[in-house]
Design a protein around this motif. Structure first.
Motif, PDB file in Angstrom:
ATOM      1  N   VAL A   1       0.859  -1.188   0.000  1.00 49.21           N
ATOM      2  CA  VAL A   1       0.000   0.000   0.000  1.00 49.21           C
ATOM      3  C   VAL A   1       0.892   1.233   0.000  1.00 49.21           C
ATOM      4  O   VAL A   1       1.750   1.382   0.871  1.00 49.21           O
ATOM      5  N   TYR A   2       0.700   2.084  -0.996  1.00 50.30           N
ATOM      6  CA  TYR A   2       1.453   3.331  -1.126  1.00 50.30           C
ATOM      7  C   TYR A   2       0.518   4.503  -0.845  1.00 50.30           C
ATOM      8  O   TYR A   2      -0.632   4.497  -1.285  1.00 50.30           O
ATOM      9  N   CYS A   3       1.023   5.496  -0.153  1.00 46.69           N
ATOM     10  CA  CYS A   3       0.353   6.800  -0.055  1.00 46.69           C
ATOM     11  C   CYS A   3       1.329   7.827  -0.607  1.00 46.69           C
ATOM     12  O   CYS A   3       2.366   8.104   0.009  1.00 46.69           O
ATOM     13  N   ILE A   4       1.031   8.370  -1.791  1.00 47.49           N
ATOM     14  CA  ILE A   4       1.999   9.197  -2.508  1.00 47.49           C
ATOM     15  C   ILE A   4       1.499  10.608  -2.774  1.00 47.49           C
ATOM     16  O   ILE A   4       2.252  11.431  -3.291  1.00 47.49           O
ATOM     17  N   ALA A   5       0.237  10.902  -2.435  1.00 47.93           N
ATOM     18  CA  ALA A   5      -0.310  12.229  -2.709  1.00 47.93           C
ATOM     19  C   ALA A   5      -1.465  12.502  -1.763  1.00 47.93           C
ATOM     20  O   ALA A   5      -2.005  11.594  -1.117  1.00 47.93           O
ATOM     21  N   GLU A   6      -1.834  13.787  -1.685  1.00 49.05           N
ATOM     22  CA  GLU A   6      -3.002  14.145  -0.885  1.00 49.05           C
ATOM     23  C   GLU A   6      -4.271  13.591  -1.503  1.00 49.05           C
ATOM     24  O   GLU A   6      -5.206  13.198  -0.810  1.00 49.05           O
ATOM     25  N   SER A   7      -4.325  13.551  -2.838  1.00 53.03           N
ATOM     26  CA  SER A   7      -5.488  13.014  -3.546  1.00 53.03           C
ATOM     27  C   SER A   7      -5.082  12.693  -4.979  1.00 53.03           C
ATOM     28  O   SER A   7      -3.990  13.051  -5.429  1.00 53.03           O
TER      29      SER A   7
END
Length: 409
Positions: free
Chosen positions: A133-139
């Protein structure tokens, strides 16, 4: 998302709990962490370690003895590490669904003397793989992402749900190698893909659709494992999600799990940002106690108060971290129960409580510092007024003395 959020660094697991032992569960080996070396956009593997989440991402560099944890400011609540070797049983409805699928498949098979050689298994029992699971941006720009996925091929976009797009990795006519879930709030969950395939999706599909991309040092990467079994009860332990192999092709099961994992990864972003504010302000109370003053202008204190308020509103008002996804409004109750069980394993409720407690402590501390600065400013103005009055009195005395002739003409 919790730190470290890259890799699955396993400790020696304690003896399995009784309920885990009854199901014959044996902890799996940790998946190898991704290695750098790709020429595409690099998502750093080494970042700060947040207290309470040190189980998933290694420290940036070897620390001296006693420096393994980031210090917490006085008065800040400390978050204990997540117990990842605990056994969380998933809803029994999953077993019932798997049994129903087996019966349905058996009814659909032709009745022959060779009936026993027909396979009703979507995958071989024992199949395992990684979940990243990647979180790479606000949206993410949903319209642009939809267009990009359709350009790659029909398999890359199979379903569109509220807050998430679902597709597979593979060309038409080729066997699919994994599932991909694209969340509107800047997270992407991969099931069964290699690191090279993940970076292909991130660089060529997701990156052009980023809105307010995160700096490389803030990018969160969480890794887990899935394990398809034939006889074990569905459960989670040691960051490994075990489900019945008959459900391996049901993307709704994976979506329910991915919702919880993506929310956890997104929460890691807020935890790290708050921790950065804590580390920047941890010396202020000590300095005030020792010297009776702080060398911080009122403007800087107001900016810190604004940062804390922005993060608090982002977590509690603007973000989807605390909300139950809309997908479960019309989904079977068993899927929502599965989502809640994964949330329980990721300890989302407890982490949110600790995060809000930190917000409260930071707000109280900054309000106290602001009041102290205001009082100092008020005292300074009062002394200025006093000295002006003294000067006026002295000048008046000289004028009176001049009128009475006590002072030279």
């Amino acid at each position: 998302m919790f730190k470290p959020c890259i890799g699955i660094t396993h400790r020696m697991a304690p003896p399995p709990q009784p309920n885990a032992k009854q199901h014959g569960y044996v902890p799996l080996r940790a998946a190898s962490p991704p290695r750098d070396g790709s020429t595409s956009r690099e998502y750093p593997l080494n970042r700060r370690v947040s207290p309470g989440v040190e189980h998933r991402r290694p420290a940036p560099r070897p620390n001296p003895k006693g420096a393994g944890k980031t210090p917490i400011a006085p008065g800040q609540p400390a978050a204990g590490p997540r117990v990842k070797d605990k056994f969380v049983s998933l809803p029994d409805e999953l077993d019932a669904a798997a049994a129903q699928m087996a019966r349905q498949h058996t009814l659909d098979l032709p009745s022959t003397v060779f009936e026993d050689i027909h396979s009703d298994q979507p995958v071989d029992p024992g199949t395992r793989g990684r979940i990243t699971v990647y979180c790479i941006a606000e949206s993410l720009d949903r319209k642009m992402l939809d267009k990009k996925l359709k350009e790659r091929g029909p398999r890359f976009l199979l379903h569109s749900y509220a807050e998430v797009l679902y597709g597979q990795y593979g060309s038409l006519g080729e066997e699919s190698v994994g599932d991909v879930f694209y969340f509107d709030y800047g997270c992407v969950a991969f099931w069964g893909l290699t690191e090279k395939q993940e970076r292909d999706i991130l660089d060529n599909v997701v990156r052009p659709c980023e809105q307010n991309a995160l700096p490389p040092v803030e990018v969160e990467i969480d890794q887990f494992q899935f394990h398809y079994m034939a006889n074990e009860k569905p459960h989670i332990q040691n960051d490994t999600i075990t489900i019945n192999h008959r459900l391996s092709n049901d993307h709704r099961i994976k979506l329910s799990i991915s919702h919880a994992l993506a929310q956890s990864t997104k929460l890691c972003i807020f935890e790290e940002r708050v921790l950065a504010i804590v580390n920047n302000t941890r010396d202020l109370p000590e300095t005030l106690a020792e010297t009776g003053k702080i060398n911080l202008p009122r403007k800087a204190i107001a900016q810190l108060i604004g940062k804390v308020f922005l993060q608090k509103s982002a977590v509690n008002l603007l973000s989807t971290v605390l909300d139950t996804p809309e997908f479960f409004w019309s989904a079977p109750d068993s899927l929502q129960a599965l989502y809640k069980k994964v949330n329980e394993y990721m300890e989302l409720d407890g982490r949110v409580v600790v995060l809000n407690n930190r917000f409260q402590v930071l707000t109280e501390m900054l309000d106290m510092l602001r009041d102290h600065q205001n009082n100092s400013h008020t005292a300074r103005l009062e002394w200025i007024v006093i000295w002006l009055i003294v000067i006026e009195v002295v000048v008046g005395l000289f004028e009176c003395a001049s009128i009475l002739g006590w002072v030279g003409e």
